[in-house]
Motif scaffolding. Structure first.
Motif, PDB file in Angstrom:
ATOM      1  N   GLY A   1       1.219  -1.431   0.084  1.00 53.36           N
ATOM      2  CA  GLY A   1      -0.239  -0.321  -0.167  1.00 53.36           C
ATOM      3  C   GLY A   1       0.500   0.860  -0.136  1.00 53.36           C
ATOM      4  N   GLN A   2       0.636   2.035  -1.004  1.00 51.35           N
ATOM      5  CA  GLN A   2       1.295   3.731  -0.777  1.00 51.35           C
ATOM      6  C   GLN A   2       0.863   3.867   0.305  1.00 51.35           C
ATOM      7  OE1 GLN A   2      -0.456   6.278  -4.008  1.00 51.35           O
ATOM      8  NE2 GLN A   2      -2.419   6.350  -3.250  1.00 51.35           N
ATOM      9  N   GLN A   3       0.110   3.910   1.000  1.00 50.35           N
ATOM     10  CA  GLN A   3       0.012   4.610   1.805  1.00 50.35           C
ATOM     11  C   GLN A   3       0.978   4.709   3.029  1.00 50.35           C
ATOM     12  OE1 GLN A   3      -2.178   7.605   3.454  1.00 50.35           O
ATOM     13  NE2 GLN A   3      -0.513   7.772   4.864  1.00 50.35           N
ATOM     14  N   THR A   4       1.442   3.140   3.392  1.00 49.70           N
ATOM     15  CA  THR A   4       2.783   2.421   4.761  1.00 49.70           C
ATOM     16  C   THR A   4       3.479   2.493   3.668  1.00 49.70           C
ATOM     17  OG1 THR A   4       0.531   0.688   4.679  1.00 49.70           O
ATOM     18  CG2 THR A   4       2.721   0.145   5.737  1.00 49.70           C
ATOM     19  N   VAL A   5       3.985   2.814   2.712  1.00 52.29           N
ATOM     20  CA  VAL A   5       5.083   3.518   2.310  1.00 52.29           C
ATOM     21  C   VAL A   5       5.281   4.866   2.309  1.00 52.29           C
ATOM     22  CG1 VAL A   5       7.173   3.708  -0.238  1.00 52.29           C
ATOM     23  CG2 VAL A   5       5.489   1.156   0.526  1.00 52.29           C
ATOM     24  N   TYR A   6       4.356   6.069   1.911  1.00 50.45           N
ATOM     25  CA  TYR A   6       4.292   6.724   2.511  1.00 50.45           C
ATOM     26  C   TYR A   6       5.109   7.269   3.998  1.00 50.45           C
ATOM     27  CZ  TYR A   6       2.560  11.929   3.238  1.00 50.45           C
ATOM     28  OH  TYR A   6       2.540  12.736   3.808  1.00 50.45           O
TER      29      TYR A   6
END
Length: 357
Positions: free
Chosen positions: A238-243
Motif C-alpha cells: 500500500g502506498q500509504q504505508t510506504v509514505y
C-alpha cells in the motif's frame, strides 16, 4: 527624515551574507513587482506587508488584471497600488522585482522594460531583480541589456520553495549580480519574503545554474518517490504505508509534501507547480548537462515521466474527462502508475490493498 529601510526583527546568523547597506537618504524607495502567479502573488504580498510603515505602497502589475485587483482588495491601497502599464513600473520604481513563467515571457517583459528606459533614461540608481527560473545564459543577456542604461543594475535571484513556502516567507534565495545592488535587495527580501540568501558572486549566470542544479535534485527525488509509492501499491503493501515509512526515515519537506499530493491524488496545478513549468525546467537541466558533458540519467527519466503525465492529461482533456484544468507536477506519478497497470490519477481505482491482519 523618511526611512526607506525595512523595520524587521533581528535576522538569524548567516541569513544574509552581506553587511547592511548605508543608511538611506531622504528619498524613500519605490518598490515594484511584476508577476502575480502561484509564487509571485505571495512574494509580492509579503513584501508589501513588510513595508506598511513606509510612505509608498509597492507598485504591482500583472497581465491578468484580476490578480492585481485581488491583492489590492486583500491588502488595501495603503500597501499596494496597481500600475496602469509596465512602463510605469520601469520608470517610477527604484527596485523592480519580476516572477515570471518562462524564458520567453521574461525576455518579452525585459525588452518592454528596455523600451521604457530608452524613452525615459534613469537619473538615479535602479535595480531590476528577476526571481524566475531561467536558463543561465539568458541572465547574462538581461544583464547586458540593462547595463546599457545609466544607473541601471540587474540582480538574478531565483528562489527555492513551493508556493506554501512563498506564503510563509520561508523561501531560500540564490543571488548573483552587482554587489551593492545585492546588498540592497537581500535586506528587502529577508526576512520579508525568504529566510536565507545564498550569494553566488558577480557572475549572473551562477544563481540560475544553482537553481537548475537544485531543481534537478528535486526532480530526481520525486521520480524515485513516484516509483516507490507505485511499487508499494502494486506489491500489496500500500502506498500509504510506504509514505508513512518515508516520513519516518527520510522526512525531507519536499518528499513529504510531494508524497502527500501523490498518495491523495492532489494534482491541481492551480495551487501548486504546473507541470508545464516542470517540463520547462527539466528541459533546461538536460540542456545544461549536455553542454557540460555531465550526464544525469535521473533527470532524463523524470523528464520522460513528466511528458507522459502531460500526454495522459491532454488525452483526457480531449475526451472531456479530465479532473483538473492545470496538472500539478506531482502528477509525475501517473507514468509509473500506468506502467504498472494502475489508474494514472485515481489511486482508488483498480488494485486495492487488502490487509491480511
Amino acid at each position: 527624515m523618511a526611512d526607506n529601510r525595512l523595520l524587521t526583527p533581528a535576522l538569524h546568523a548567516g541569513a544574509v551574507p552581506f553587511s547592511r547597506p548605508p543608511t538611506p537618504g531622504t528619498h524613500p524607495l519605490q518598490i515594484g513587482f511584476f508577476g502575480l502567479g502561484a509564487m509571485g502573488y505571495f512574494m509580492a504580498r509579503n513584501l508589501a506587508n513588510s513595508r506598511k510603515s513606509h510612505l509608498s505602497p509597492i507598485l504591482i502589475y500583472n497581465r491578468t488584471v484580476a490578480k492585481s485587483q485581488k491583492l489590492l482588495a486583500e491588502l488595501g491601497a495603503s500597501s499596494v497600488k496597481v500600475a496602469d502599464t509596465i512602463d510605469q513600473l520601469a520608470t517610477e520604481c527604484d527596485v523592480i522585482f519580476t516572477n515570471l513563467a518562462n524564458d520567453d515571457v521574461v525576455t518579452s517583459v525585459y525588452n518592454e522594460f528596455a523600451k521604457a528606459l530608452a524613452q525615459s533614461p534613469p537619473t538615479r540608481a535602479k535595480i531590476f531583480v528577476d526571481t524566475s527560473t531561467i536558463y543561465p545564459t539568458l541572465a547574462g543577456d538581461l544583464d547586458r541589456l540593462l547595463s546599457s542604461f545609466p544607473h541601471t543594475h540587474f540582480v538574478i535571484s531565483p528562489v527555492f520553495g513551493a508556493p506554501q513556502a512563498a506564503d510563509s516567507a520561508n523561501l531560500v534565495i540564490a543571488m548573483s549580480g552587482n554587489y551593492r545592488s545585492k546588498k540592497e535587495v537581500a535586506f528587502l527580501l529577508v526576512p520579508a519574503v525568504g529566510r536565507k540568501v545564498i550569494d553566488l558572486g558577480g557572475n549572473v549566470e551562477k544563481a540560475p545554474t544553482l537553481k537548475l542544479i537544485g531543481n534537478g535534485m528535486l526532480f530526481g527525488a520525486i521520480e524515485l518517490l513516484a516509483e516507490t509509492l507505485t511499487f508499494g501499491e502494486k506489491s500489496g503493501i500500500g502506498q500509504q504505508t510506504v509514505y508513512n515509512l518515508i516520513k519516518e526515515i527520510m522526512p525531507a519537506p519536499s518528499l513529504v509534501a510531494y508524497g502527500n499530493k501523490m498518495v491523495n491524488d492532489l494534482f491541481d496545478g492551480t495551487v501548486g507547480f504546473a507541470i508545464d513549468g516542470g517540463i520547462k525546467d527539466s528541459n533546461h537541466i538536460r540542456r545544461l548537462t549536455a553542454e557540460l558533458n555531465c550526464p544525469m540519467p535521473a533527470i532524463d527519466n523524470a523528464h520522460s515521466s513528466l511528458l507522459s503525465a502531460r500526454a495522459i492529461h491532454q488525452a483526457q482533456a480531449v475526451a472531456g474527462i479530465q479532473q483538473w484544468e492545470v496538472l500539478d507536477e506531482s502528477a509525475i506519478i501517473a507514468s509509473s502508475r500506468v506502467a504498472a497497470g494502475l489508474d494514472p490519477f485515481d489511486s482508488g481505482k483498480g488494485m486495492r490493498v487488502i490487509r491480511e491482519d
